[in-house]
Design a protein around this motif. Structure first.
Motif, short mmCIF file in Angstrom:
data_model
loop_
_atom_site.label_atom_id
_atom_site.label_comp_id
_atom_site.label_asym_id
_atom_site.label_seq_id
_atom_site.Cartn_x
_atom_site.Cartn_y
_atom_site.Cartn_z
N HIS A 64 0.83 -1.21 0.00
CA HIS A 64 0.00 0.00 0.00
C HIS A 64 0.87 1.26 0.00
O HIS A 64 0.53 2.25 -0.67
CB HIS A 64 -0.96 -0.01 1.19
CG HIS A 64 -2.03 -1.04 1.09
ND1 HIS A 64 -2.80 -1.24 -0.05
CD2 HIS A 64 -2.48 -1.96 1.99
CE1 HIS A 64 -3.66 -2.22 0.16
NE2 HIS A 64 -3.49 -2.67 1.39
N ALA A 67 1.98 2.22 -3.51
CA ALA A 67 0.95 2.95 -4.28
C ALA A 67 0.89 4.41 -3.83
O ALA A 67 0.83 5.32 -4.66
CB ALA A 67 -0.40 2.27 -4.13
N ASP A 68 0.92 4.64 -2.52
CA ASP A 68 0.91 6.01 -2.01
C ASP A 68 2.10 6.80 -2.53
O ASP A 68 1.98 7.94 -2.98
CB ASP A 68 0.94 6.03 -0.47
CG ASP A 68 -0.37 5.65 0.17
OD1 ASP A 68 -1.42 5.64 -0.52
OD2 ASP A 68 -0.36 5.35 1.38
N TYR A 102 -5.14 0.79 4.55
CA TYR A 102 -4.06 -0.19 4.48
C TYR A 102 -4.54 -1.59 4.86
O TYR A 102 -3.78 -2.55 4.81
CB TYR A 102 -2.88 0.24 5.37
CG TYR A 102 -1.91 1.17 4.68
CD1 TYR A 102 -2.34 2.32 4.02
CD2 TYR A 102 -0.55 0.89 4.67
CE1 TYR A 102 -1.46 3.17 3.39
CE2 TYR A 102 0.35 1.74 4.03
CZ TYR A 102 -0.12 2.87 3.39
OH TYR A 102 0.78 3.71 2.76
N SER A 109 -4.07 -1.90 -4.38
CA SER A 109 -2.90 -1.04 -4.58
C SER A 109 -2.08 -1.46 -5.79
O SER A 109 -1.49 -0.62 -6.46
CB SER A 109 -2.03 -1.01 -3.32
OG SER A 109 -2.62 -0.15 -2.37
#
Length: 173
Positions: A64, A67-68, A102, A109
């Protein structure tokens, strides 16, 4: 502990990259989501909730976070291309890793990375050598050219994929 945290070593910038280097990095961005998907493919939920090192994030948190990070990187690139050396916001990745999103399946993600990278690669392939010299200012790293930011992005994704791969190897998964 250093090897567990940085299985591919710490980031090392290439001072004078060639067009061939940049082309390779763009290919790396395009391949990241698939490489990540293959790395986590057969992990069960207990394995996804295992930390890659003592005191580190779980595999799920790492995915995750990737992806952020890449969403933020894409926005920084677009701002640097359309503004005069903007100040790029940072975020508390440690606190983001504790938020409820998350907990969603990691495939969300991975799909997000695929989508971001389709657009990111389209932008990257359109850039001239002079575009890669454009800059933004990071609150943490200072002034960064897009050339350096691209290197950091590729290293960052490979770094996290290697953390997961080394965990799998150590655990015999």
């Amino acid at each position: 502990m250093e090897h567990l945290q940085y299985p591919i070593g710490r980031f090392e910038r290439i001072e004078h990259p060639t067009q061939s280097d940049r082309d390779k990095w763009v290919i790396d961005v395009a391949e990241t989501a698939n490489l990540l998907r293959m790395t986590v493919l057969h992990l069960n939920q207990d394995q996804r909730l295992t930390t890659y090192r003592p005191g580190g994030w779980t595999v799920q948190q790492v995915v995750h976070h990737m992806a952020d990070n890449d969403m933020n990187a894409f926005l920084r690139f677009k701002r640097a291309l359309t503004e005069d050396s903007p100040i790029a916001s940072s975020y508390r990745e440690d606190l983001w890793a504790e938020l409820s999103d998350y907990q969603v399946p990691i495939e969300a993600s991975i799909q997000l990375l695929e989508s971001i990278h389709i657009r990111f690669v389209a932008v990257l392939r359109s850039l001239s050598s002079s575009d890669f010299k454009k800059t933004f200012t990071s609150q943490v790293l200072g002034v960064l050219s897009l050339e350096t930011a691209l290197q950091r992005l590729v290293w960052h994704d490979r770094h996290h994929i290697a953390q997961i791969a080394s965990l799998k190897e150590r655990m015999g998964w």
